[in-house]
Design an enzyme around this catalytic site. Structure first.
Site, mmCIF file in Angstrom:
data_model
loop_
_atom_site.group_PDB
_atom_site.id
_atom_site.type_symbol
_atom_site.label_atom_id
_atom_site.label_comp_id
_atom_site.label_asym_id
_atom_site.label_seq_id
_atom_site.Cartn_x
_atom_site.Cartn_y
_atom_site.Cartn_z
ATOM 1 C CE LYS A 142 9.857 16.043 -3.115
ATOM 2 N NZ LYS A 142 10.738 16.879 -3.866
ATOM 3 C CG ASP A 185 9.986 21.652 -3.528
ATOM 4 O OD1 ASP A 185 10.434 21.140 -2.462
ATOM 5 O OD2 ASP A 185 8.969 22.048 -4.049
ATOM 6 C CG ASP A 236 4.735 25.790 -6.225
ATOM 7 O OD1 ASP A 236 5.041 26.639 -7.163
ATOM 8 O OD2 ASP A 236 4.771 24.752 -6.063
ATOM 9 C CG ASP A 291 1.052 8.559 -6.158
ATOM 10 O OD1 ASP A 291 1.641 9.798 -5.722
ATOM 11 O OD2 ASP A 291 1.649 7.797 -6.901
ATOM 12 N NE ARG A 340 6.152 14.715 -4.554
ATOM 13 C CZ ARG A 340 6.881 14.160 -5.783
ATOM 14 N NH1 ARG A 340 7.045 12.807 -5.745
ATOM 15 N NH2 ARG A 340 7.416 14.842 -6.584
HETATM 16 P P1 AMP Z 1 6.164 20.435 -7.612
HETATM 17 O O1 AMP Z 1 6.326 20.918 -8.953
HETATM 18 O O2 AMP Z 1 7.035 19.017 -7.382
HETATM 19 O O3 AMP Z 1 6.762 21.392 -6.508
HETATM 20 O O4 AMP Z 1 4.804 20.159 -7.060
HETATM 21 C C1 AMP Z 1 3.718 20.956 -7.038
HETATM 22 C C2 AMP Z 1 2.687 20.567 -6.416
HETATM 23 O O5 AMP Z 1 2.332 19.355 -6.685
HETATM 24 C C3 AMP Z 1 2.888 20.550 -4.813
HETATM 25 O O6 AMP Z 1 1.746 20.929 -4.164
HETATM 26 C C4 AMP Z 1 3.102 19.146 -4.655
HETATM 27 O O7 AMP Z 1 2.938 18.720 -3.311
HETATM 28 C C5 AMP Z 1 2.149 18.458 -5.630
HETATM 29 N N1 AMP Z 1 2.763 17.090 -5.837
HETATM 30 C C6 AMP Z 1 3.728 16.879 -6.903
HETATM 31 N N2 AMP Z 1 3.792 15.456 -6.707
HETATM 32 C C7 AMP Z 1 3.069 14.890 -5.939
HETATM 33 C C8 AMP Z 1 2.303 13.538 -5.853
HETATM 34 N N3 AMP Z 1 2.946 12.575 -6.288
HETATM 35 N N4 AMP Z 1 1.372 13.443 -4.786
HETATM 36 C C9 AMP Z 1 0.750 14.284 -4.355
HETATM 37 N N5 AMP Z 1 1.117 15.887 -4.765
HETATM 38 C C10 AMP Z 1 2.291 15.898 -5.517
HETATM 39 MG MG MG Z 2 7.200 21.896 -4.953
#
Ligand code: AMP
Ligand code: MG
Length: 527
Positions: A125, A282, A272, A137, A105
């Site tokens: 973002k 993040d 990541d 989404d 996203r």
């Molecule tokens: P995070 O834990 O927020 O660092 O996210 C981990 C993974 O999930 C990353 O690849 C993000 O891009 C994906 N991600 C988190 N929230 C969403 C969302 N609402 N839509 C699409 N991908 C998401």
């Molecule tokens: Mg992330």
């Protein structure tokens, strides 16, 4: 004019792209990114912007108020020279390999050359789906976007390496989220933050290629990062990749030390979410320590194992660096230089941590064992009673060191940092008194001028941090359409080390109502 921004897209120009286009979810091989456009949104509205960031990009700060600006940072209008894309990366989440993740996203728009000649990637973002969105989404809600926007800027002004935030807009569209993952989804306001950093490359960008035995793309990425971000690494041999790891380790050590200094808990230190530039990246279920508790984690998903608790962050950073070392191994094919780089991280962290603690105590180092004991004692006394970390350190600078002073009188400023001060026991108080006495005696021995010492301590012990409850209040108001508290906190955090007497309320201990409230003490990954 925002249309005057000039782009020089090193990342997309230099690295291999996915052959396929479109947002269809897929495994992307032998490519560092996929081209994808942001989704248009119904009714974008600017909630806040960072004047410093606008100026860094070479624009006038009034530019943010032009309608053309909002359209760009909401993803509705692309500028000439932009090259929108989502990056491919993998990662270890909570200690387990999770395969391909990628920008699900986040959409990189392009790299602006800033007024200092540095490349700055603009990234939206919450701007809609990408090939990496998996089942989600691609959107973000106002709640989490306010938190990301405010914290990025606050961290910068606190002196912590971080990605930055240019703007925060609401989209005029609803996004459904189950905030506590408890079967109660509700519609929330959609929002987009425009983040800015020289690079958003993460440890996981390397891991994905190593996991697929794609040595060619791995090397391409590593050489690109060296050439653009670490050009002083001139070693033509494979040892340059170990040198890269060493540099990343140094920056990571420095970043974590700064987190510990200000009481920040990242909350999701998955590989990541680790920047190759050692930037805090993040902002999800992060939190700030109010009462000093090294075992605290803000992340409800992590409540059981507390992998990402405050006091464990340096170890986790090292674990993450080991994953990066594994990912770089195919390029080096020797274990020892990679191990040395990890060892270097551990030593660097210890040295920097020690210097940081000394500075918080108003000492020049902890080399003398008495000073090391003072540091240990400060951290343990804060745990004998519920003690506000920020307040404790700030007030320590106000403790009078003169020999003639009564010991209880001397300790008074420090006692202000205890929660429920009235019910503190005599034993608890005497722990504080003993510490203050020992600290004052040592300062008398060192003979530093009181005013100078206070100034140097105030420069490392912030008066204000972005307490969890403060961000939560700003969110609640913003959700009602009133962005004024977001503006106020942004402005407060511009000068976190300065006394701001008209905003004294933000330096007080966390109010009681915020102790267990959702958003103040517990945060989920739902965003
Ligand atoms: P995070 O834990 O927020 O660092 O996210 C981990 C993974 O999930 C990353 O690849 C993000 O891009 C994906 N991600 C988190 N929230 C969403 C969302 N609402 N839509 C699409 N991908 C998401
Ligand atoms: Mg992330």
């Amino acid at each position: 004019m925002i249309d005057d921004l000039r782009f020089d897209n090193q990342f997309t120009k230099s690295l291999p792209a996915d052959f396929h286009v479109g947002t269809g979810r897929r495994q992307v091989e032998q490519a560092c990114y996929s081209r994808v456009n942001p989704a248009a949104v119904a009714a974008p509205k600017l909630v806040a912007h960072s004047a410093e960031m606008i100026e860094l990009l070479g624009l006038e700060s009034a530019e943010a108020l032009q309608p053309g600006f909002v359209e760009v940072v909401a993803g509705n209008r692309l500028l000439a020279g932009m090259d929108p894309h989502a990056a491919c990366y993998g990662g270890h989440q909570f200690g387990n390999w999770a395969g391909q993740l990628g920008d699900g996203r986040a959409i990189g728009l392009g790299e602006v050359v800033d007024i200092n000649g540095r490349h700055q990637m603009l990234q939206l973002k919450g701007a809609g789906p990408t090939p990496y969105s998996r089942t989600a989404d691609g959107l973000a809600v106002l709640r989490s976007s306010v938190r990301e926007f405010l914290c990025s800027e606050a961290m910068h002004h606190l002196g912590v390496p971080t990605t930055r935030a240019l703007s925060l807009v609401t989209t005029g569209e609803e996004v459904v989220r189950d905030m506590l993952y408890d079967g109660n989804p509700r519609p929330e306001l959609g929002a987009i933050v425009c983040r800015v950093a020289p690079s958003f490359i993460r440890f996981g960008n390397f891991e994905i290629f190593a996991s697929r035995d794609d040595r060619e793309t791995l090397q391409c990425l590593a050489d690109f990062v060296i050439a653009t971000e670490f050009p002083h690494i001139e070693d033509p041999t494979p040892h340059r990749y170990a040198a890269l790891l060493r540099e990343v380790g140094e920056r990571t050590a420095d970043m974590v030390v700064e987190w510990l200094r200000v009481g920040f808990v990242h909350g999701v230190m998955n590989t990541d979410n680790m920047s190759i530039l050692g930037l805090t990246i993040d902002y999800g279920p992060y939190g700030w320590l109010d009462n000093y508790d090294p075992n605290w984690t803000p992340n409800t998903t992590d409540a059981q194992h507390r992998r990402y608790r405050y006091g464990h962050q340096a170890n986790i950073a090292q674990w993450n660096l080991v994953q990066l070392a594994n990912a770089l191994y195919p390029l080096v094919e020797e274990v020892e230089p990679l191990q040395d780089a990890i060892q270097h991280y551990a030593e660097r962290f210890q040295t920097k941590w020690s210097q940081m603690m000394a500075s918080k105590l108003g000492l020049s180092s902890l080399d003398d064992s008495r000073d090391q004991s003072l540091a240990d004692e400060a951290l343990s006394v804060m745990q004998t009673a519920e003690t506000d970390m920020t307040k404790f350190w700030r007030e320590l600078g106000r403790v009078d060191c003169s020999a003639s002073l009564d010991s209880v009188e001397r300790t008074k400023p420090l006692l202000n940092s205890i929660y429920e001060r009235e019910s503190a026991t005599r034993t608890q108080i005497s722990g504080f008194v003993d510490f203050a006495e020992r600290w004052a005696a040592r300062q008398r021995e060192l003979g530093v001028n009181d005013v100078e010492r206070q100034m140097s301590m105030d420069a490392v012990n912030p008066k204000y941090v972005l307490r969890n409850y403060m961000a939560q209040l700003a969110i609640e108001r913003a959700e009602e359409g009133d962005g004024s508290m977001v503006e106020e906190l942004l402005d407060l955090m511009r000068r976190p080390y300065d006394e701001q007497p008209d905003r004294n309320q933000f330096s007080l201990l966390r109010p009681d109502w915020a102790r267990t409230k959702v958003g103040c003490s517990q945060l989920s990954c739902s965003s």
